[in-house]
Design an enzyme around this catalytic site. Structure first.
Site, PDB file in Angstrom:
ATOM      1  N   TYR A   6       0.833  -1.210   0.000  1.00 59.97           N
ATOM      2  CA  TYR A   6       0.000   0.000   0.000  1.00 59.97           C
ATOM      3  C   TYR A   6       0.869   1.262   0.000  1.00 59.97           C
ATOM      4  CZ  TYR A   6      -3.637   3.244   1.677  1.00 59.97           C
ATOM      5  OH  TYR A   6      -4.510   4.290   1.826  1.00 59.97           O
TER       6      TYR A   6
ATOM      7  N   LYS B 153       0.996   4.088  -2.950  1.00 59.39           N
ATOM      8  CA  LYS B 153       0.597   5.465  -2.683  1.00 59.39           C
ATOM      9  C   LYS B 153       1.744   6.448  -2.890  1.00 59.39           C
ATOM     10  CE  LYS B 153      -3.761   4.940  -1.638  1.00 59.39           C
ATOM     11  NZ  LYS B 153      -4.785   5.418  -2.596  1.00 59.39           N
TER      12      LYS B 153
END
Length: 293
Positions: A155, A159
């Site tokens: 993640y 991002k």
């Protein structure tokens, strides 16, 4: 803000932040293509918008594939005549520490977050350049991408990549009048309600206290949606290439990476020379990492 002449696509808009973005854009007058992997929730958001007098259609599907990205853009054009705003919000979590993370865990998150952002932004950019008049790419990042976060290799990497793409695309699309920005939201969602420090307060059903809204910059999804409306508007025509944080009462501009400390050695640096000078030289004030708990 009057967005009545705008047409927007919002991915991952069936619930949480994505739903708030879609509803806020529609409330400001924009026509919205509501996308979600769950067709029933996408339809629910669409129906709520139209019941309130807004304009919306729903498209079910998981982002990542080029075909879905092009379908979203084609739907906007077919139903509303153009595309002005692409909000790439869709995402999933597969949290594991590094030594327990599988290839499947890693690939699934990057496929939705990173490839999904890329394919949707590319399809939108092609259309916006063809039709002229500029446009808005609003890419949703996370504090994890700026600071790192325990158990979120996949993640955080995705991002962080999204912010890097925003900076790159801001340069590439400037001549077409298309702005590109990354939003770094902090809001009470199903995910943040699992954080022990916040869970009791968030589930109490009471107004969020000042310490949460100001010190932690954590509020409702509606608090974040106002930034999406601003970035979609003509008022933000000169805002591009930025990573902008919002949550609760806090609005922030994230800095871009830059050299913090520099030292020189004639003829270059040997490993011994680096070791001898590190703690009193460039490493005297090391950077922190991780999201503050």
């Amino acid at each position: 803000m009057d967005l009545s002449a705008k047409v927007a696509v919002v991915t991952g808009a069936g619930r949480g932040l994505g739903r708030a973005y879609a509803e806020a854009l529609a409330a400001a007058g924009a026509a919205v293509v509501v996308n979600d992997v769950n067709g029933a929730t996408a339809a629910e958001v669409r129906d709520g918008i139209t019941a309130a007098g807004g304009r919306a259609v729903a498209v079910a599907g998981a982002v990542g594939p080029t075909e879905l990205a092009e379908l979203l853009v084609d739907t906007a054009v077919k139903e509303f005549g153009r595309l002005d705003v692409m909000v790439t919000n869709a995402g999933i979590l597969r949290d594991r520490v590094l030594w327990k993370m599988s290839d499947e865990d890693f690939d699934a998150v990057l496929d939705v977050h990173l490839r999904g952002t890329f394919s949707c932004a590319r399809a939108a950019a092609v259309r916006m350049r063809e039709q002229g008049g500029g446009g808005r790419l609003i890419l949703i990042s996370s504090p994890a991408g700026q600071r790192g976060n325990f158990g979120q290799t996949n993640y955080a990497a995705a991002k962080a990549g999204i912010v890097a793409m925003a900076r790159t695309w801001a340069m590439e699309l400037a001549r077409a009048g298309i702005t590109v920005n990354a939003v770094v939201p902090v809001a009470a969602t199903e995910m943040t309600m699992t954080i022990p420090a916040f869970a009791e307060v968030l589930r109490a059903g009471e107004p969020y206290p000042d310490w949460l809204r100001k010190d932690e910059g954590l509020g409702s999804v509606e608090d974040v949606a106002s930034l999406i409306v601003f970035l979609a508007s003509d008022a933000a025509a000169d805002v591009t290439g930025q990573a902008i944080g919002i949550g609760g009462d806090r609005l922030a501009l994230w800095s871009h990476p830059s050299e913090k400390a520099v030292a020189f050695a004639d003829g270059g640096w040997s490993a011994d020379a680096i070791a001898a000078s590190w703690h009193s030289g460039v490493g005297a004030e090391p950077e922190t990492y991780g999201i503050a708990k």
